[in-house]
Design a protein around this motif. Structure first.
Motif, short mmCIF file in Angstrom:
data_model
loop_
_atom_site.label_atom_id
_atom_site.label_comp_id
_atom_site.label_asym_id
_atom_site.label_seq_id
_atom_site.Cartn_x
_atom_site.Cartn_y
_atom_site.Cartn_z
N GLU D 7 37.73 45.10 32.28
CA GLU D 7 38.39 45.89 31.74
C GLU D 7 39.47 46.42 32.72
OE1 GLU D 7 38.41 50.49 29.34
OE2 GLU D 7 36.76 49.74 30.54
N VAL D 8 40.82 46.02 32.35
CA VAL D 8 41.92 46.65 33.33
C VAL D 8 42.38 47.93 33.16
CG1 VAL D 8 44.50 45.90 33.90
CG2 VAL D 8 42.66 44.03 33.39
N LEU D 9 42.39 48.80 33.95
CA LEU D 9 42.80 50.16 33.80
C LEU D 9 44.02 50.57 34.55
CD1 LEU D 9 39.61 50.95 34.39
CD2 LEU D 9 40.61 51.94 32.40
N ALA D 10 44.40 49.59 35.56
CA ALA D 10 45.75 49.81 36.43
C ALA D 10 45.88 48.74 37.28
CB ALA D 10 45.60 51.06 37.40
N ASP D 11 46.98 48.31 37.81
CA ASP D 11 47.48 47.04 38.36
C ASP D 11 48.35 47.10 39.33
OD1 ASP D 11 46.48 44.66 38.19
OD2 ASP D 11 47.41 44.07 36.39
N PRO D 12 48.02 48.22 40.54
CA PRO D 12 48.93 48.29 41.47
C PRO D 12 48.99 47.03 42.69
CG PRO D 12 46.59 49.36 42.07
CD PRO D 12 46.60 48.88 40.57
N LEU D 45 41.47 54.46 40.11
CA LEU D 45 40.30 53.49 39.27
C LEU D 45 41.26 52.29 38.63
CD1 LEU D 45 37.44 52.84 38.12
CD2 LEU D 45 37.97 54.31 36.04
N VAL D 46 40.93 51.03 39.34
CA VAL D 46 41.73 49.89 38.69
C VAL D 46 41.02 48.82 37.62
CG1 VAL D 46 43.44 49.99 40.48
CG2 VAL D 46 40.95 48.63 40.81
N ARG D 47 39.81 48.72 37.82
CA ARG D 47 38.95 47.77 36.88
C ARG D 47 37.76 48.13 36.57
NH1 ARG D 47 43.11 45.78 37.23
NH2 ARG D 47 43.73 43.49 37.52
N ARG D 48 37.02 48.29 35.41
CA ARG D 48 35.43 48.38 35.17
C ARG D 48 35.16 46.85 34.65
NH1 ARG D 48 36.72 53.20 31.90
NH2 ARG D 48 36.03 55.09 33.13
N VAL D 49 34.01 46.72 34.90
CA VAL D 49 33.22 45.42 34.78
C VAL D 49 31.89 45.75 34.05
CG1 VAL D 49 31.96 43.42 35.70
CG2 VAL D 49 34.31 44.24 36.90
N PHE D 72 36.00 49.25 40.09
CA PHE D 72 36.89 49.07 41.35
C PHE D 72 37.87 50.17 41.46
CE2 PHE D 72 35.07 44.83 40.65
CZ PHE D 72 35.26 44.26 41.67
N HIS D 73 37.87 50.79 42.55
CA HIS D 73 38.82 51.91 43.10
C HIS D 73 39.88 50.89 44.02
CE1 HIS D 73 36.24 54.49 40.94
NE2 HIS D 73 37.28 55.26 40.92
N ALA D 74 41.11 51.35 43.87
CA ALA D 74 42.01 51.16 44.98
C ALA D 74 42.36 52.03 45.59
CB ALA D 74 43.47 50.31 44.33
N VAL D 75 42.28 52.11 47.02
CA VAL D 75 42.80 52.84 48.13
C VAL D 75 43.84 52.33 48.81
CG1 VAL D 75 41.79 54.09 49.92
CG2 VAL D 75 40.56 53.43 48.51
N LEU D 84 40.05 47.54 48.12
CA LEU D 84 39.51 47.61 46.90
C LEU D 84 38.08 48.20 47.04
CD1 LEU D 84 40.03 44.62 44.53
CD2 LEU D 84 40.53 47.02 44.25
N VAL D 85 37.62 49.38 46.46
CA VAL D 85 36.22 49.78 46.68
C VAL D 85 35.22 49.38 45.44
CG1 VAL D 85 34.91 51.71 47.33
CG2 VAL D 85 37.07 51.54 48.50
N LEU D 86 34.32 49.02 45.48
CA LEU D 86 33.51 48.31 44.41
C LEU D 86 32.23 49.27 44.54
CD1 LEU D 86 32.36 46.61 42.18
CD2 LEU D 86 31.61 44.93 43.78
N SER D 87 32.09 50.30 43.38
CA SER D 87 30.96 51.00 43.47
C SER D 87 30.10 50.99 41.91
CB SER D 87 31.09 52.61 43.77
OG SER D 87 32.05 53.05 42.86
N GLY D 88 28.97 51.68 41.78
CA GLY D 88 28.42 51.66 40.48
C GLY D 88 27.12 52.10 40.50
#
Lengths: 252, 252, 252, 252
Positions: D7-12, D45-49, D72-75, D84-88
């Motif tokens: 899921e695309v939430l933002a595209d910096p 927040l840029v992506r959800r998988v 995925f969060h973009a910092v 890109l920080v991947l958490s969950g």
């Protein structure tokens, strides 16, 4: 290899055949019954079905290996009903395998023009059996009538857990394909391989489907089993006064 | 990544090679045997096979990682039989993985023109072994004869459980592709990693396939294992008078 | 059979229907509630959904078999809200089955023009319940407001484990399809089938969705359950002075 | 829903970002570290998988639900390295899910032009830790050098079991895509959630990747954990004279 793979070994013409299934299950009733048919009647191996849902295994016979499979034999008596007999040593390892294999079995059955399906199995009672009733379940009212006339017992909500595995799905998927199907379930303690229950199932089948077999070898095997049971009971009675059918609980 | 993924690392021409498989199993007999071949003979890494059915895991060697895989090495002695040796640290995690991986292994073998397959493994006896018999199973009568001449034992219905995993399927699927295949199973207690059983298997293979290896390192490893066993038996005898081979039951 | 297979039995036009789901779960609260709707209101069976992710099983009713499935009934009261009621005896056997079935259920719902989804279930409290609160969870702020007005409790991070199975995924996947969805969870001990909790859930649903049902049969069933509980407590108090609600821990 | 769904939430636009992964695992070291980065640094927040291999579950926050996913969060600090920080909260439920999810994560990373991957995790030592070493494993010799300079320990064959799950596969599959990847594993007892180990890992990462965070909140959490441990040890010493670190064996 495909997920489900049919090997064609022979392609005889069959006249309105019925499918008789006996794969491993409770008391090995269905398997014993199907194998007894193949021992007593002349038959021809016509199909093997392989599947990645069977165990990853070969069996060995005098140094030669055979990949896990289920087999279809054609039985074409001179006077009597043509039959396809489905037997084997394995069930699928997962739910999707059960569905896929049963669909594949019904594909083979349709290729041969099968018009009725009889799944053979056992239903565990938890106690030693004196009189071997055969329970029934079917997909059509017609078959209920035919089987009741042959002595099959139909009991409300019995077996309570329904019918699981290929035997159950031959009815469930058979109905969706408009192939009438019935399951004949011989009562069995559930503790022992049960040739008597297999005979009871075959005697019902014989009165519905037209074939003629001798039961001597099944009776001999039943006698051997009874001898085993008797010895265990004697040993137990010398050791402890526990009730006889409890003693059998763990003899698989 | 695909479900089964072949990485090409080199593509030498091989002359009528045989495939020798030794993945992990009972007593690590097959794995020890295959690894011994690769230690003793010059070889070239030619393929890696990755799979989503292997554990989701990397191994670590001095800080560098390697994704779970199986490896094919080509052995091309100046005088002697060309071989493809299949080794690795993993088996598939499920039934469909076993079938798919074995099909992939046979694809690689066919690419190299493999004409015979030898799967190496162990067969558990449950007791310490004095004389290391090697049991056989094959897909052709020709191979039965060849292996009997080499001293392989063929016993009716043995091993009783058939052959499970990649070794079994190399025969089962090999036969369906018309690639003659045999399994050589060294007897082993089943309690210990067993270099002596691996040596027994290799000695048979050596008399059928033309190669020449030294067994010193396997013998040393066997001596070390025996030393371990001796010490455990001494410790046990000081503590309790239980039979020696019982003592080994839980040493993996 | 396809992995997920929709059987069309009837195709009535529904006016802005809501979907009400009650599959098996904690205290069978959702299943009891959905089945009570179907007993009390006139309905028509419109779809069956079969799946290779359901158990490989047929149920038996007076000798006739039914393949494992979930069922959609259409409820179209003369004055009142049209509803699709989703009920059945099975959940999927694996994670991919849960996702795929829920997607299939939402496909059916979309075909009928469903505009809101209500998943019914229970939330285990671990103790006997005096007052049956109903907890809520939704995909939109609108629905939070509507349900709070109807008396639904929204508690931070409760239930702590989230919502698992089809009920949870109807919200999770519903939100991704822009179908507003809510879950109504009746508090229940978790030890017993709980008709009172089912009634509490239906009373909330009734005040949000426009329908009219009688609760007499649910109340009778609740009385029977309380009688059972009372007897167990009496038996326990005669044997040991353990606290009453501990006694119920293992009554499924 | 697809098996793996982005899921695309933002595209910096990110400048040569590194991927930092911290999913649940041993001592929750990686998860604590990744979440600390997101608490301390501004992020988007840029992506959800989503995946059918995640548990079939929604979590609940104040009545609103969220389908199981990884984020995925973009910092993008003004001066410092883009990350890109991947958490969950979830790992895949099966082997094929682990492989497929990791491939999907690397697809996202490639979309953002990620040039290096850092997987964060813990390595269990089985005893309470005084000095928090950080072990390393990488896919390239370059990274070994860089990390050794930063104080990372590389030990032969350690951890013995390799690296399992997404962290391991980010290296295994990263290498196959030519994306350099390293795993930083903080030593941790394995009995407790371990903020000190997470801090040790972040301090290494900070000296390799250019960012600036405060550790006060992690230190407070570590103090709270130590208080808990101290109380348990006191309670245990009053009851039995067992060695202190044994006492912690079952505190998850």
């Amino acid at each position: 290899m495909d997920e489900f793979d049919i090997e064609v070994l022979a392609d005889p013409e069959l006249a309105d055949p019925v499918l008789v299934e006996g794969l491993p299950g409770v008391g090995h009733v269905g398997k014993l019954a199907a194998e007894h048919l193949l021992e007593e009647l002349e038959s021809e191996l016509v199909r093997r079905v392989y599947s990645t849902h069977f165990p990853p295994q070969v069996s060995i016979d005098e140094g030669r290996t055979q990949l896990a499979c289920a087999e279809f034999h054609a039985v074409t008596p001179e006077d009597g009903q043509d039959m396809l007999v489905l037997s084997g040593n394995h069930q699928a390892q997962d739910s999707q395998g059960h569905y896929g294999l049963t669909d594949t079995f019904l594909d083979v059955a349709e290729d041969f023009g099968v018009e009725r399906v009889f799944a053979l199995g056992g239903v565990p009672t938890g106690e030693l059996i004196e009189e071997y009733d055969v329970l029934g379940a079917t997909t059509t009212d017609d078959l209920v009538e035919t089987l009741e006339d042959a002595g099959v017992a139909f009991r409300e909500d019995e077996p309570a857990g329904g019918i699981v595995g290929v035997s159950g799905l031959l009815l469930g998927l058979g109905e969706r394909r408009d192939v009438p199907a019935a399951c004949l379930m011989g009562e069995t303690s559930g503790y022992l391989v049960d040739p008597k229950s297999a005979q009871a199932v075959l005697e019902i089948l014989q009165s519905v489907v037209d074939f003629d077999v001798d039961y001597e070898s099944l009776e001999e095997r039943a006698d051997e089993m009874e001898e085993v049971v008797r010895k265990i009971q004697e040993m137990e009675q010398q050791n402890a006064p526990s009730p006889a059918d409890e003693d059998l609980r763990y003899i698989g």
